[in-house]
Scaffold this motif. Structure first.
Motif, PDB file in Angstrom:
ATOM      1  N   GLU A 226      36.851  43.369   6.563  1.00  0.00           N
ATOM      2  CA  GLU A 226      37.307  44.039   7.784  1.00  0.00           C
ATOM      3  C   GLU A 226      38.326  45.132   7.502  1.00  0.00           C
ATOM      4  N   GLN A 227      39.302  44.828   6.663  1.00  0.00           N
ATOM      5  CA  GLN A 227      40.390  45.782   6.435  1.00  0.00           C
ATOM      6  C   GLN A 227      39.964  46.971   5.589  1.00  0.00           C
ATOM      7  N   LEU A 228      39.040  46.773   4.637  1.00  0.00           N
ATOM      8  CA  LEU A 228      38.592  47.868   3.777  1.00  0.00           C
ATOM      9  C   LEU A 228      37.302  48.502   4.290  1.00  0.00           C
ATOM     10  N   GLU A 229      36.778  47.954   5.401  1.00  0.00           N
ATOM     11  CA  GLU A 229      35.563  48.485   6.038  1.00  0.00           C
ATOM     12  C   GLU A 229      34.393  48.562   5.052  1.00  0.00           C
ATOM     13  N   ILE A 230      34.159  47.427   4.375  1.00  0.00           N
ATOM     14  CA  ILE A 230      33.022  47.301   3.469  1.00  0.00           C
ATOM     15  C   ILE A 230      32.239  46.062   3.892  1.00  0.00           C
ATOM     16  N   ASP A 231      30.968  45.966   3.435  1.00  0.00           N
ATOM     17  CA  ASP A 231      30.180  44.800   3.844  1.00  0.00           C
ATOM     18  C   ASP A 231      30.674  43.549   3.108  1.00  0.00           C
ATOM     19  N   ARG A 232      30.353  42.402   3.663  1.00  0.00           N
ATOM     20  CA  ARG A 232      30.866  41.132   3.152  1.00  0.00           C
ATOM     21  C   ARG A 232      30.350  40.834   1.743  1.00  0.00           C
ATOM     22  N   GLU A 233      29.134  41.292   1.432  1.00  0.00           N
ATOM     23  CA  GLU A 233      28.585  41.056   0.103  1.00  0.00           C
ATOM     24  C   GLU A 233      29.425  41.762  -0.963  1.00  0.00           C
ATOM     25  N   LYS A 234      29.810  43.005  -0.684  1.00  0.00           N
ATOM     26  CA  LYS A 234      30.635  43.727  -1.649  1.00  0.00           C
ATOM     27  C   LYS A 234      32.030  43.112  -1.730  1.00  0.00           C
ATOM     28  N   ALA A 235      32.539  42.667  -0.596  1.00  0.00           N
ATOM     29  CA  ALA A 235      33.852  42.014  -0.599  1.00  0.00           C
ATOM     30  C   ALA A 235      33.824  40.768  -1.488  1.00  0.00           C
ATOM     31  N   LEU A 236      32.740  39.987  -1.409  1.00  0.00           N
ATOM     32  CA  LEU A 236      32.625  38.786  -2.232  1.00  0.00           C
ATOM     33  C   LEU A 236      32.535  39.154  -3.713  1.00  0.00           C
ATOM     34  N   GLN A 237      31.799  40.223  -4.033  1.00  0.00           N
ATOM     35  CA  GLN A 237      31.675  40.659  -5.425  1.00  0.00           C
ATOM     36  C   GLN A 237      33.022  41.080  -5.997  1.00  0.00           C
ATOM     37  N   ILE A 238      33.839  41.715  -5.163  1.00  0.00           N
ATOM     38  CA  ILE A 238      35.183  42.121  -5.602  1.00  0.00           C
ATOM     39  C   ILE A 238      36.029  40.892  -5.895  1.00  0.00           C
ATOM     40  N   ILE A 239      35.979  39.920  -4.993  1.00  0.00           N
ATOM     41  CA  ILE A 239      36.784  38.708  -5.147  1.00  0.00           C
ATOM     42  C   ILE A 239      36.353  37.921  -6.388  1.00  0.00           C
ATOM     43  N   MET A 240      35.049  37.897  -6.656  1.00  0.00           N
ATOM     44  CA  MET A 240      34.532  37.160  -7.813  1.00  0.00           C
ATOM     45  C   MET A 240      34.722  37.931  -9.115  1.00  0.00           C
ATOM     46  N   GLY A 241      35.224  39.166  -9.012  1.00  0.00           N
ATOM     47  CA  GLY A 241      35.447  39.969 -10.196  1.00  0.00           C
ATOM     48  C   GLY A 241      34.187  40.611 -10.748  1.00  0.00           C
ATOM     49  N   GLU A 242      33.111  40.636  -9.951  1.00  0.00           N
ATOM     50  CA  GLU A 242      31.850  41.199 -10.410  1.00  0.00           C
ATOM     51  C   GLU A 242      31.855  42.720 -10.356  1.00  0.00           C
ATOM     52  N   VAL A 243      32.617  43.294  -9.444  1.00  0.00           N
ATOM     53  CA  VAL A 243      32.750  44.753  -9.349  1.00  0.00           C
ATOM     54  C   VAL A 243      34.221  45.104  -9.131  1.00  0.00           C
ATOM     55  N   ASP A 244      34.604  46.300  -9.570  1.00  0.00           N
ATOM     56  CA  ASP A 244      35.965  46.781  -9.342  1.00  0.00           C
ATOM     57  C   ASP A 244      35.994  47.607  -8.062  1.00  0.00           C
ATOM     58  N   TYR A 245      37.150  47.662  -7.468  1.00  0.00           N
ATOM     59  CA  TYR A 245      37.317  48.484  -6.269  1.00  0.00           C
ATOM     60  C   TYR A 245      38.678  49.178  -6.365  1.00  0.00           C
ATOM     61  N   PRO A 246      38.844  50.038  -7.393  1.00  0.00           N
ATOM     62  CA  PRO A 246      40.157  50.625  -7.650  1.00  0.00           C
ATOM     63  C   PRO A 246      40.674  51.498  -6.526  1.00  0.00           C
ATOM     64  N   GLU A 247      39.751  52.060  -5.724  1.00  0.00           N
ATOM     65  CA  GLU A 247      40.202  52.965  -4.668  1.00  0.00           C
ATOM     66  C   GLU A 247      41.002  52.256  -3.580  1.00  0.00           C
ATOM     67  N   SER A 248      40.922  50.917  -3.575  1.00  0.00           N
ATOM     68  CA  SER A 248      41.665  50.190  -2.547  1.00  0.00           C
ATOM     69  C   SER A 248      43.155  50.130  -2.850  1.00  0.00           C
ATOM     70  N   GLY A 249      43.500  50.210  -4.150  1.00  0.00           N
ATOM     71  CA  GLY A 249      44.901  50.260  -4.546  1.00  0.00           C
ATOM     72  C   GLY A 249      45.727  49.107  -4.026  1.00  0.00           C
ATOM     73  N   GLY A 293      39.620  29.994  -7.868  1.00  0.00           N
ATOM     74  CA  GLY A 293      40.247  30.024  -9.186  1.00  0.00           C
ATOM     75  C   GLY A 293      40.134  31.371  -9.869  1.00  0.00           C
ATOM     76  N   PHE A 294      39.185  32.207  -9.416  1.00  0.00           N
ATOM     77  CA  PHE A 294      39.050  33.546  -9.996  1.00  0.00           C
ATOM     78  C   PHE A 294      40.217  34.457  -9.601  1.00  0.00           C
ATOM     79  N   ILE A 295      40.953  34.044  -8.589  1.00  0.00           N
ATOM     80  CA  ILE A 295      42.060  34.857  -8.085  1.00  0.00           C
ATOM     81  C   ILE A 295      43.341  34.439  -8.799  1.00  0.00           C
ATOM     82  N   ASP A 296      43.755  35.234  -9.768  1.00  0.00           N
ATOM     83  CA  ASP A 296      44.920  34.889 -10.582  1.00  0.00           C
ATOM     84  C   ASP A 296      46.179  34.722  -9.740  1.00  0.00           C
TER      85      ASP A 296
END
Length: 350
Positions: A226-249, A293-296
């Protein structure tokens, strides 16, 4: 709950985000990992622990068994959440033929459902510390309609449901065989899944307190999406560390901080309740599992709040594994424990 006769079982962990399957074999070298596989579950197929797409989920399970070339049909599975009640109670010492009725009568005051609508199991923990005439009993109650739902699912997938366990117990099975762990220390096992968080406080491999909480990784998925205005699938990939999202800062860090703070608050409340109990010592070590646990940040915050060392579980450490597979398995070590714990079960287990 026993439905079959063969000794060998396949562990099947059906989560709201993933289905995990594990098969173990006993060899001369010891308990050996024979098969492990994982498949994504579409969001919404399981909601609050209840199955909303029976055929779709059955097909995922069938496909996973086929892809892993698992021929065994007898499975052990588990459940958890608000439809499961786990509580330590104290009851009078009575002959075995009276014990079940006594525990069932005691259970009524702890179960928020009609006693006729639940399946009850129990384990005697030992004498009460307060009275020689009483004993402590670990009570487990599961709604019968939930059991029926999972039996139907497994049979629809062409499998035989032999044992229905509880997620927390399956995780404990793995913990008990971990090498290089001091099991005498008071240990907090935390499993942060997609839709629930389970905690289990153990000493000498005996559970002292268990609790399921209705928070998990999907809370973080919702906030990030919701906050980054991306779909939930991409949000899950970011959380699992499967993709980076550096632009979110910094924005992403702030979102993590807010949600993980809530998780830590709930976990710390359970810990403080335990430690304030009569005669209870402090938690000495914490072991994390599940997607959370993937979230340090979670480990960092727990370490800071509780002043306790926090590590992440490696459930494969207690098994014999092919050295060629270790690299691949490492990516799944936080998601695999419950399936592996279920695969350790046998038909004649209590």
């Amino acid at each position: 709950m026993i439905f079959g006769k063969k000794d060998h079982l396949v562990g099947l962990d059906i989560g709201a985000a993933f289905v995990k399957v594990a098969e173990l074999k006993t060899t001369k070298k010891g308990r050996t990992l024979h098969k492990f596989g994982i498949a994504k579950v579409r969001e919404g197929m399981i909601q609050e622990g209840r199955i909303t797409d029976m055929e779709g989920l059955a097909e995922i399970i069938r496909s996973l068994f086929k892809s892993q070339k698992i021929k065994e049909k007898n499975v052990a599975l588990s459940t958890g959440g608000h439809s499961v009640v786990i509580k330590t109670i104290t009851t009078s010492k009575v002959p075995d033929d009276q014990l079940h009725n006594n525990i069932r009568a005691e259970a009524e005051q702890y179960i928020p459902y009609d006693i006729e609508d639940v399946n009850i199991d129990y384990q005697i923990l030992g004498d009460s510390e307060y009275s020689a005439e009483q004993m402590n009993v670990l009570l487990v109650a599961v709604r019968q309609d939930l059991v029926d739902e999972y039996v139907e699912l497994i049979q629809m997938a062409g499998l035989n449901p032999v044992i229905i366990d509880v997620d927390t117990f399956a995780l404990q099975n793995v913990y008990e065989v971990l090498p290089d762990v001091n099991h005498e220390r008071i240990t907090l096992l935390i499993d942060v899944g997609a839709s629930k968080t389970s905690v289990n406080i153990l000493q000498d491999n005996n559970s002292m307190l268990m609790r399921d909480m209705t928070n998990g990784c999907y809370q973080l998925v919702s906030v990030v999406s919701e906050q980054l205005e991306i779909d939930r699938e991409k949000a899950l990939q970011i959380i699992m560390g499967e993709v980076d999202y550096p632009e979110s800062g910094q924005a992403l860090d702030d979102l993590y901080d807010m949600v993980v703070d809530n998780w830590c608050s709930d976990i710390c409340e359970v810990v403080h309740t335990f430690e304030s109990g009569s005669g209870n010592d402090r938690i000495e070590t914490i072991i994390l599992s599940g997607g959370g646990g993937f979230i340090d940040l979670l480990a960092d915050k727990l370490n800071k709040e509780l002043n306790v060392a926090v590590s992440k579980i490696n459930p494969f450490a207690g098994l014999v594994t092919d050295s060629k597979e270790l690299g691949e398995l490492e990516a799944y070590q936080l998601l695999a424990p419950i399936a592996l714990g279920l695969a350790m079960r046998r038909v004649d287990d209590k």
